[in-house]
Design a protein around this motif. Structure first.
Motif, PDB file in Angstrom:
ATOM      1  N   ARG A  64       0.814  -1.215   0.000  1.00 15.97           N
ATOM      2  CA  ARG A  64       0.000   0.000   0.000  1.00 15.97           C
ATOM      3  C   ARG A  64       0.847   1.263   0.000  1.00 15.97           C
ATOM      4  O   ARG A  64       0.519   2.247  -0.650  1.00 15.97           O
ATOM      5  CB  ARG A  64      -0.920   0.021   1.213  1.00 15.97           C
ATOM      6  CG  ARG A  64      -1.840   1.229   1.207  1.00 15.97           C
ATOM      7  CD  ARG A  64      -2.747   1.220   2.398  1.00 15.97           C
ATOM      8  NE  ARG A  64      -4.089   1.585   2.019  1.00 15.97           N
ATOM      9  CZ  ARG A  64      -5.064   1.769   2.872  1.00 15.97           C
ATOM     10  NH1 ARG A  64      -4.871   1.589   4.148  1.00 15.97           N
ATOM     11  NH2 ARG A  64      -6.246   2.108   2.468  1.00 15.97           N
ATOM     12  N   VAL A 169      -7.262  -3.758   6.887  1.00 13.11           N
ATOM     13  CA  VAL A 169      -7.408  -2.423   6.300  1.00 13.11           C
ATOM     14  C   VAL A 169      -7.588  -1.369   7.393  1.00 13.11           C
ATOM     15  O   VAL A 169      -7.148  -0.225   7.243  1.00 13.11           O
ATOM     16  CB  VAL A 169      -8.571  -2.394   5.280  1.00 13.11           C
ATOM     17  CG1 VAL A 169      -8.857  -0.997   4.792  1.00 13.11           C
ATOM     18  CG2 VAL A 169      -8.252  -3.312   4.114  1.00 13.11           C
ATOM     19  N   ASP A 173      -5.347   1.889   7.344  1.00 12.28           N
ATOM     20  CA  ASP A 173      -5.929   3.235   7.390  1.00 12.28           C
ATOM     21  C   ASP A 173      -5.386   4.033   8.568  1.00 12.28           C
ATOM     22  O   ASP A 173      -5.202   5.245   8.481  1.00 12.28           O
ATOM     23  CB  ASP A 173      -7.454   3.162   7.473  1.00 12.28           C
ATOM     24  CG  ASP A 173      -8.091   2.712   6.176  1.00 12.28           C
ATOM     25  OD1 ASP A 173      -7.398   2.689   5.135  1.00 12.28           O
ATOM     26  OD2 ASP A 173      -9.290   2.359   6.198  1.00 12.28           O
ATOM     27  N   HIS A 174      -5.122   3.367   9.683  1.00 11.80           N
ATOM     28  CA  HIS A 174      -4.571   4.029  10.868  1.00 11.80           C
ATOM     29  C   HIS A 174      -3.155   4.550  10.593  1.00 11.80           C
ATOM     30  O   HIS A 174      -2.738   5.553  11.170  1.00 11.80           O
ATOM     31  CB  HIS A 174      -4.582   3.047  12.047  1.00 11.80           C
ATOM     32  CG  HIS A 174      -4.271   3.669  13.360  1.00 11.80           C
ATOM     33  ND1 HIS A 174      -5.132   4.541  13.995  1.00 11.80           N
ATOM     34  CD2 HIS A 174      -3.197   3.541  14.173  1.00 11.80           C
ATOM     35  CE1 HIS A 174      -4.599   4.922  15.136  1.00 11.80           C
ATOM     36  NE2 HIS A 174      -3.418   4.328  15.272  1.00 11.80           N
ATOM     37  N   GLU A 176      -2.076   5.774   7.726  1.00 14.18           N
ATOM     38  CA  GLU A 176      -2.069   6.809   6.678  1.00 14.18           C
ATOM     39  C   GLU A 176      -1.409   8.101   7.142  1.00 14.18           C
ATOM     40  O   GLU A 176      -0.778   8.802   6.361  1.00 14.18           O
ATOM     41  CB  GLU A 176      -3.493   7.115   6.214  1.00 14.18           C
ATOM     42  CG  GLU A 176      -4.062   6.116   5.234  1.00 14.18           C
ATOM     43  CD  GLU A 176      -3.485   6.254   3.838  1.00 14.18           C
ATOM     44  OE1 GLU A 176      -2.955   7.316   3.478  1.00 14.18           O
ATOM     45  OE2 GLU A 176      -3.573   5.268   3.101  1.00 14.18           O
TER      46      GLU A 176
END
Length: 190
Positions: A64, A169, A173-174, A176
C-alpha cells in the motif's frame, strides 16, 4: 491565445525513483539498514495477533505505501511515529482477529446466540452439585448455539458499498497519517 502555453508532453518512464520532497517507503525497503520486519527496531510481532497476521500485514503495508513519501523527517523520527501507531491500534484489533480466528463464518451471519440452561430434579436434596450450588439427585445441562444467516446477496451488496472493511485495512488506514498526503508535486511524477 491557446497556443501560448505548451501542452503536456509525456516523457519516458525511468526505473530510478526518488521521493520529490522526502524518502518513499519503497526506498526504505530497498536499502540496507532500511525496513527489516525481522529486525528489533522494525518488529511489532509482540503486539500482533499471530505470526500469520504479522506477515500478512507487513506485506500489505509494503504494497500500500511503497510509493508514498514519509510524512515526518528524519526517517528515525518517522519510524518511531510509525511503530507507535501500530502499537496503539493493535490492542483494539486483537479481539477482532481472535473472533474471526475462532469462528471464521461469523462475517456471514446476522446473529450468533449461545444458549445454556440447567434442569435440576431432586427427590431427596442430599447431593450438592458443586460448592455453593443446588442439591440434586438428577441434573441435565443443555447448551446450544443459534446462528442466523442473513441474505447472502445483501452481504455482497454491503461489501460492494464499502460497508465491510477487512480488519487489516483498519490497521492500514490508521497508518495513513505517517505518510505525505501528496502523491506528487509535479506533473510527470518525478
Amino acid at each position: 491565445m491557446q497556443n501560448d502555453i505548451d501542452s503536456y508532453q509525456p516523457c519516458e518512464s525511468r526505473d530510478e525513483f526518488h521521493g520529490v520532497m522526502t524518502y518513499t517507503f519503497g526506498e526504505l525497503l530497498d536499502v540496507p539498514g532500511g525496513v527489516d520486519w525481522d529486525n528489533a527496531p522494525w518488529s511489532w510481532r509482540d503486539v500482533a495477533y499471530d505470526d500469520t497476521q504479522y506477515t500478512r500485514c507487513c506485506r500489505k503495508i509494503e504494497n500500500r505505501f511503497y510509493d508514498r513519501e514519509l510524512g515526518v523527517m528524519p526517517p528515525s523520527r518517522w519510524r518511531r511515529h510509525f511503530m507507535r501507531l501500530i502499537r496503539e491500534i493493535m490492542p483494539t484489533l486483537r479481539p477482532f482477529y481472535a473472533l474471526i480466528d475462532n469462528n471464521p463464518d461469523i462475517m456471514l451471519s446476522d446473529s450468533d446466540i449461545w444458549h445454556k440452561m440447567r434442569t435440576v430434579f431432586s427427590d431427596f436434596p442430599a447431593t450438592q452439585l458443586t460448592e455453593n450450588q443446588d442439591y440434586a439427585s438428577n441434573a441435565t445441562d443443555n447448551q446450544y448455539e443459534t446462528i442466523a444467516n442473513g441474505n447472502f446477496m445483501d452481504k455482497v451488496n454491503r461489501i460492494r458499498n464499502n460497508e465491510y472493511v477487512d480488519i487489516d485495512v483498519l490497521l492500514l488506514d490508521h497508518l495513513e497519517t505517517c505518510f505525505s498526503p501528496l502523491w506528487t508535486i509535479n506533473i510527470n511524477n518525478y
